[in-house]
Design an enzyme around this catalytic site. Structure first.
Site, PDB file in Angstrom:
ATOM      1  N   LYS A  53       4.777 -56.308  28.854  1.00 32.39           N
ATOM      2  CA  LYS A  53       4.611 -56.598  27.421  1.00 32.39           C
ATOM      3  C   LYS A  53       5.762 -55.989  26.624  1.00 32.39           C
ATOM      4  O   LYS A  53       6.320 -56.626  25.726  1.00 32.39           O
ATOM      5  CB  LYS A  53       3.250 -56.076  26.933  1.00 32.39           C
ATOM      6  CG  LYS A  53       2.090 -56.884  27.503  1.00 32.39           C
ATOM      7  CD  LYS A  53       0.730 -56.234  27.256  1.00 32.39           C
ATOM      8  CE  LYS A  53      -0.358 -56.998  28.004  1.00 32.39           C
ATOM      9  NZ  LYS A  53      -1.686 -56.368  27.895  1.00 32.39           N
ATOM     10  N   GLN A  97      -4.406 -50.878  26.171  1.00 33.20           N
ATOM     11  CA  GLN A  97      -4.506 -51.482  27.507  1.00 33.20           C
ATOM     12  C   GLN A  97      -5.830 -51.094  28.173  1.00 33.20           C
ATOM     13  O   GLN A  97      -6.183 -49.913  28.220  1.00 33.20           O
ATOM     14  CB  GLN A  97      -3.310 -51.022  28.365  1.00 33.20           C
ATOM     15  CG  GLN A  97      -3.231 -51.680  29.724  1.00 33.20           C
ATOM     16  CD  GLN A  97      -2.996 -53.188  29.671  1.00 33.20           C
ATOM     17  OE1 GLN A  97      -2.180 -53.675  28.901  1.00 33.20           O
ATOM     18  NE2 GLN A  97      -3.742 -53.939  30.468  1.00 33.20           N
ATOM     19  N   ASP A 120      -4.689 -58.458  20.036  1.00 29.69           N
ATOM     20  CA  ASP A 120      -5.396 -58.895  21.243  1.00 29.69           C
ATOM     21  C   ASP A 120      -6.595 -59.779  20.878  1.00 29.69           C
ATOM     22  O   ASP A 120      -7.188 -60.418  21.740  1.00 29.69           O
ATOM     23  CB  ASP A 120      -5.924 -57.675  22.032  1.00 29.69           C
ATOM     24  CG  ASP A 120      -5.025 -57.335  23.228  1.00 29.69           C
ATOM     25  OD1 ASP A 120      -4.283 -58.222  23.677  1.00 29.69           O
ATOM     26  OD2 ASP A 120      -5.092 -56.186  23.698  1.00 29.69           O
TER      27      ASP A 120
END
Ligand code: NAP
Length: 294
Positions: A53, A97, A120
């Site tokens: 990412k 994460q 997200d």
């Protein structure tokens, strides 16, 4: 011959589009989009995902900040870190994460992320906005599928879409997106799960079959209507001594059997999977340009 829906190529195209937009923003004297990622602990797979990412951010010209925290960090300290990033005006997007260590509540941490920075798309606010068909950060996998359907100009209006699997991250949001009034959408949706009876029969009635149940090669040719569009979300690593790596990747669909009868199909690997990072970049750009919450 069926259309092979190429997620790798599409994801690369999206990254180029984002890169071009970042150059424009910079040329106009605007602020460089900035994504922050929090990584707790030393899980190998998580480090790889976060690394990819951060690399993608660099590629498109974003700024990125990686906050690494010890496995033993308390929930309170993690929540404080989230809050600091929430309040940092330079940062447009924040991801934490997953998975998190067992002593930390994913729910609490997700809920702490400011919806305006939740690129997200996991917070209740963004899930709710998506369900209401308001501007929202849509989560990576559903975003990827929607984008593939759009870019391959798959007709969805009036079609019967069967979704297999009702997880919060894939199946449920996909069922909402396919049923909403818009494109892609306006489909008649059947959402199926482990308690569904006559699944093969229902699957066979689908014009668009979205498969996300997490069982390798579950969907066989006899479960697919000839001419259907098949989106395979599953990813499974299975041992294969004929491969240099010692393993191969399989989807939830038995590709060799289903591909000849489908009108379009996503392969595994190279279908839905590669779209996830493009989604994160896209949502971060939306945030930097204040396109979701204004
Ligand atoms: P999940 O949370 O495990 O949910 C699986 C869903 O499938 C559940 O709703 C379950 O029903 C249903 N199911 C299980 N067995 C079934 C059966 N025999 N018949 C019908 N439905 C059944 O899975 P997920 O997180 O959505 O992931 C699904 C797959 O996609 C996995 O292989 C995962 O690795 C992959 N994935 C890929 C990406 C990507 O980027 N390509 C992203 C996310 C996930 P119940 O609700 O009744 O238990």
């Amino acid at each position: 011959m069926p259309t092979i829906i190429d997620g790798k190529k599409t994801s690369a195209e999206i990254k180029e589009e984002i890169k071009a937009r970042v150059l424009e923003i910079k040329a106009e004297g605007g602020k460089t989009p900035h994504l922050a990622a929090i990584l707790v602990g030393n899980d190998g797979a998580s480090q790889t995902y976060v690394g990819a990412k951060v690399k993608a951010c660099e590629y498109v010209g974003f700024e990125s900040t990686l906050v690494r925290l010890e496995e033993t960090i308390s929930e309170e300290e993690l929540l404080k870190t989230v809050e600091e990033i929430n309040e940092n005006p330079d940062i447009d997007g924040l991801i934490v994460q997953l998975p998190l260590p067992k002593h930390i509540s994913v729910e609490k941490v997700t809920n702490k992320i400011k919806p305006e920075k939740d690129v997200d798309g996991f917070t209740p606010s963004n899930v709710g906005r998506m369900a209401l068909n308001w501007p929202a950060y849509v989560a990576a996998t559903p975003y990827g599928i929607v984008e593939l359907l759009k870019r391959y100009e798959i007709e969805t209006s009036g079609k019967h879409c069967v979704v297999i699997g009702r997880s919060h991250i894939v199946g449920s949001p996909m069922s909402i997106l396919m049923a909403r009034n818009g494109y892609p959408g306006n489909a008649t949706v059947t959402l199926t799960h482990s308690r569904t009876q006559n699944l093969p029969e229902i699957a066979r009635s689908a014009d668009i079959l979205i498969v996300a149940l997490g069982k390798a090669e579950f969907v066989t040719a006899d479960m697919v209507k000839p001419g259907a569009v098949v989106i395979d979300v599953g990813i499974h690593r299975v041992p294969d001594s004929s491969k240099k790596s010692g393993f191969k990747l399989l989807g939830d669909v038995k590709f060799d059997e289903v591909e000849p009868i489908a009108s379009a199909i996503t392969p595994v690997p190279g279908g839905v999977g590669p779209m996830t990072i493009a989604s994160l970049l896209y949502n971060t750009l939306l945030s930097a340009e204040k396109k979701v919450y204004g």
